[in-house]
Design a protein around this motif. Structure first.
Motif, PDB file in Angstrom:
ATOM      1  N   ASP A 198       0.864  -1.189   0.000  1.00 26.43           N
ATOM      2  CA  ASP A 198       0.000   0.000   0.000  1.00 26.43           C
ATOM      3  C   ASP A 198       0.896   1.233   0.000  1.00 26.43           C
ATOM      4  O   ASP A 198       1.822   1.321   0.830  1.00 26.43           O
TER       5      ASP A 198
ATOM      6  N   PRO B 298      -4.202   2.555   5.640  1.00 27.94           N
ATOM      7  CA  PRO B 298      -5.300   2.108   6.496  1.00 27.94           C
ATOM      8  C   PRO B 298      -5.222   2.655   7.931  1.00 27.94           C
ATOM      9  O   PRO B 298      -6.248   3.017   8.522  1.00 27.94           O
TER      10      PRO B 298
ATOM     11  N   SER C 293     -12.494  -2.496  -1.710  1.00 29.20           N
ATOM     12  CA  SER C 293     -11.943  -2.658  -0.359  1.00 29.20           C
ATOM     13  C   SER C 293     -12.807  -2.147   0.786  1.00 29.20           C
ATOM     14  O   SER C 293     -13.331  -1.028   0.739  1.00 29.20           O
TER      15      SER C 293
ATOM     16  N   GLY D 195      -4.645  -1.713   9.241  1.00 27.71           N
ATOM     17  CA  GLY D 195      -4.248  -0.495   9.929  1.00 27.71           C
ATOM     18  C   GLY D 195      -4.021  -0.659  11.418  1.00 27.71           C
ATOM     19  O   GLY D 195      -3.870   0.339  12.130  1.00 27.71           O
TER      20      GLY D 195
ATOM     21  N   ALA E  52      -3.719 -10.280   4.242  1.00 23.60           N
ATOM     22  CA  ALA E  52      -3.619  -8.823   4.432  1.00 23.60           C
ATOM     23  C   ALA E  52      -4.166  -8.424   5.789  1.00 23.60           C
ATOM     24  O   ALA E  52      -4.868  -9.194   6.446  1.00 23.60           O
ATOM     25  N   GLY E  53      -3.841  -7.200   6.177  1.00 21.03           N
ATOM     26  CA  GLY E  53      -4.433  -6.615   7.368  1.00 21.03           C
ATOM     27  C   GLY E  53      -3.627  -6.871   8.624  1.00 21.03           C
ATOM     28  O   GLY E  53      -3.796  -7.897   9.269  1.00 21.03           O
ATOM     29  N   GLY E  54      -2.749  -5.929   8.963  1.00 19.16           N
ATOM     30  CA  GLY E  54      -2.029  -6.003  10.225  1.00 19.16           C
ATOM     31  C   GLY E  54      -0.641  -6.617  10.162  1.00 19.16           C
ATOM     32  O   GLY E  54       0.023  -6.756  11.192  1.00 19.16           O
ATOM     33  N   ILE E  55      -0.179  -6.982   8.971  1.00 17.98           N
ATOM     34  CA  ILE E  55       1.173  -7.565   8.858  1.00 17.98           C
ATOM     35  C   ILE E  55       2.191  -6.431   9.056  1.00 17.98           C
ATOM     36  O   ILE E  55       2.133  -5.418   8.358  1.00 17.98           O
TER      37      ILE E  55
ATOM     38  N   PHE F 218      -0.345  -8.590   1.205  1.00 16.29           N
ATOM     39  CA  PHE F 218      -0.540  -7.146   1.066  1.00 16.29           C
ATOM     40  C   PHE F 218      -0.046  -6.526   2.373  1.00 16.29           C
ATOM     41  O   PHE F 218      -0.481  -6.959   3.454  1.00 16.29           O
TER      42      PHE F 218
ATOM     43  N   GLY G 248       1.990  -1.325   8.195  1.00 15.67           N
ATOM     44  CA  GLY G 248       3.129  -1.955   8.891  1.00 15.67           C
ATOM     45  C   GLY G 248       4.461  -1.460   8.366  1.00 15.67           C
ATOM     46  O   GLY G 248       5.441  -1.350   9.112  1.00 15.67           O
TER      47      GLY G 248
HETATM   48  O1  5RP Z   1      -5.750  -4.486   0.804  1.00 17.14           O
HETATM   49  C1  5RP Z   1      -5.888  -3.902   1.793  1.00 17.14           C
HETATM   50  C2  5RP Z   1      -7.229  -3.604   2.271  1.00 17.14           C
HETATM   51  O2  5RP Z   1      -8.046  -3.290   1.182  1.00 17.14           O
HETATM   52  C3  5RP Z   1      -4.692  -3.437   2.509  1.00 17.14           C
HETATM   53  O3  5RP Z   1      -3.656  -3.539   1.594  1.00 17.14           O
HETATM   54  C4  5RP Z   1      -4.300  -4.221   3.669  1.00 17.14           C
HETATM   55  O4  5RP Z   1      -5.370  -4.633   4.403  1.00 17.14           O
HETATM   56  C5  5RP Z   1      -3.251  -3.458   4.369  1.00 17.14           C
HETATM   57  O5  5RP Z   1      -3.457  -3.405   5.732  1.00 17.14           O
HETATM   58  P1  5RP Z   1      -2.294  -2.888   6.675  1.00 17.14           P
HETATM   59  O6  5RP Z   1      -2.250  -1.405   6.495  1.00 17.14           O
HETATM   60  O7  5RP Z   1      -2.742  -3.315   8.026  1.00 17.14           O
HETATM   61  O8  5RP Z   1      -1.052  -3.569   6.205  1.00 17.14           O
END
Ligand code: 5RP
Length: 338
Positions: free
Chosen positions: A66, A91, A146, A195, A254-257, A275, A279
């Motif tokens: 991202d 995020p 998303s 996020g 995805a999400g929180g890595i 994704f 992080g």
């Molecule tokens: O694809 C996504 C959501 O649409 C984000 O790329 C993903 O969730 C990133 O999350 P974070 O900022 O926690 O890494």
């Protein structure tokens, strides 16, 4: 011309050649290289389901980052990301700022497309057909419908079959993953809780999908018919999932890595790739961390290499994570778009 507009054979060849010709592409720009690829096979139809499914397949093992601007896009490319995902805000910042989160400014997406050679993805709001039409017209390589953005339609997702650009969608369980597949998504990503810098929800969603696939495999045909009804998807999709023992399309986590160890954990759990957003770019060592996460994702089977990756970052510079339990139900992004 973007990647999804090529034929399957052209995409395949492109990725094989990519390693060899990266310098040529960099020096001359991707556009210079495409006529050569076109000569390989000019007859095959482009923008087909096969092509849309091939594009994510060639990203397997990689990290999509991202980003919100050209500088971050260049960090991602330099680090070896397989693609970037353009957002207006990361995020973490979407979560903090509140208000309505929409697609990124097309001028910024265009600037990013013109400044890097790796594929460029961008997000649209769930159900926002027209934001997706704009991104298709802009020529992005993939659209992410998303839950990180504010949903435009509380009941429907976009009918993705209608587009020639491929889509990625989030899922927390097998039902969501297959519904999005039935709607024409070419790639799934487990939602996690974006996020937060906290990988626990991504782990939970990957484990749920894995265990639901395991139970499909051992189910009778009669029960699979019932499952298809429960999931609201065609029976053939349930049957195919049981037969191939995995989601029919590529599934990234995805999400929180937030760390190389998180990246390796998700790959070990069966993710096809990752994704990562907040992080990396909400840490205090984004350049090094971006490289370390790519290394850990690629070499997750070798703990000694992941250890080297983990040493490339400093835990003191990691983003401050959020405890999921401290979030109110209405603050959870993962519950959007079921
Ligand atoms: O694809 C996504 C959501 O649409 C984000 O790329 C993903 O969730 C990133 O999350 P974070 O900022 O926690 O890494």
């Amino acid at each position: 011309m973007r990647l999804y507009e090529l034929s399957f054979a052209q995409i395949e060849d492109f990725f094989y050649k990519l390693a060899e010709v990266k310098d040529i592409i960099k020096d001359n720009g991707l556009m210079e290289f495409l006529p050569e690829l076109k000569k390989l096979d000019s007859t095959i139809q482009t923008g087909t389901t096969r092509v849309k499914h091939a594009f994510p397949i060639f990203q397997k093992g990689g990290v999509v980052m991202d980003i919100t601007n050209v500088q971050q896009a260049q960090i991602a490319e330099e680090a070896g990301a397989v693609a970037v995902m353009v957002l207006d805000k990361l995020p973490y910042d979407v979560r903090k700022s509140g208000g309505v989160a929409r697609m990124a400014d097309p001028k910024i997406i265009e600037e990013v497309m013109n400044s890097i050679t790796i594929p460029v993805m961008a997000k649209v709001r769930i159900g926002h057909y027209y934001e997706a039409k704009l991104l298709e017209a802009l020529g992005v390589d993939m659209i992410d419908e998303s839950e990180v953005l504010t949903p435009a339609d509380e009941e429907h997702h976009i009918n993705k079959w209608e587009f020639s650009v491929p889509f990625v969608n989030g899922a927390r369980n097998l039902g969501e993953a297959l519904r999005r597949t039935a709607e024409g998504a070419s790639m799934i990503r487990t939602k996690g809780e974006a996020g937060t810098g906290n990988v626990s929800e991504a782990v939970k969603h990957m484990k749920i999908i894995n265990s639901e696939i395991r139970s499909l495999i051992s189910m009778s045909e009669e029960d699979r018919v019932k499952k298809a009804r429960e999931y609201q998807v065609p029976y053939q999709l349930v049957e195919l999932t049981a037969k191939i023992k995995r989601l029919p399309i590529v599934n990234f986590a995805a999400g929180g890595i937030a760390t190389p160890a998180d990246a390796a954990l998700m790959m070990w759990l069966g993710a096809d790739g990752l994704f990562v957003g907040s992080g990396i770019f909400k840490s205090q060592d984004p350049d090094e961390r971006a490289k370390a996460v790519v290394l850990a994702a690629a070499c997750w089977e070798y703990p000694e290499i992941v250890l080297e990756a983990q040493k490339m970052i400093s835990e003191q510079k990691s983003m401050m994570g959020i405890d999921i339990k401290s979030l109110k139900p209405e603050e959870l992004l993962q519950v959007r778009g079921l």
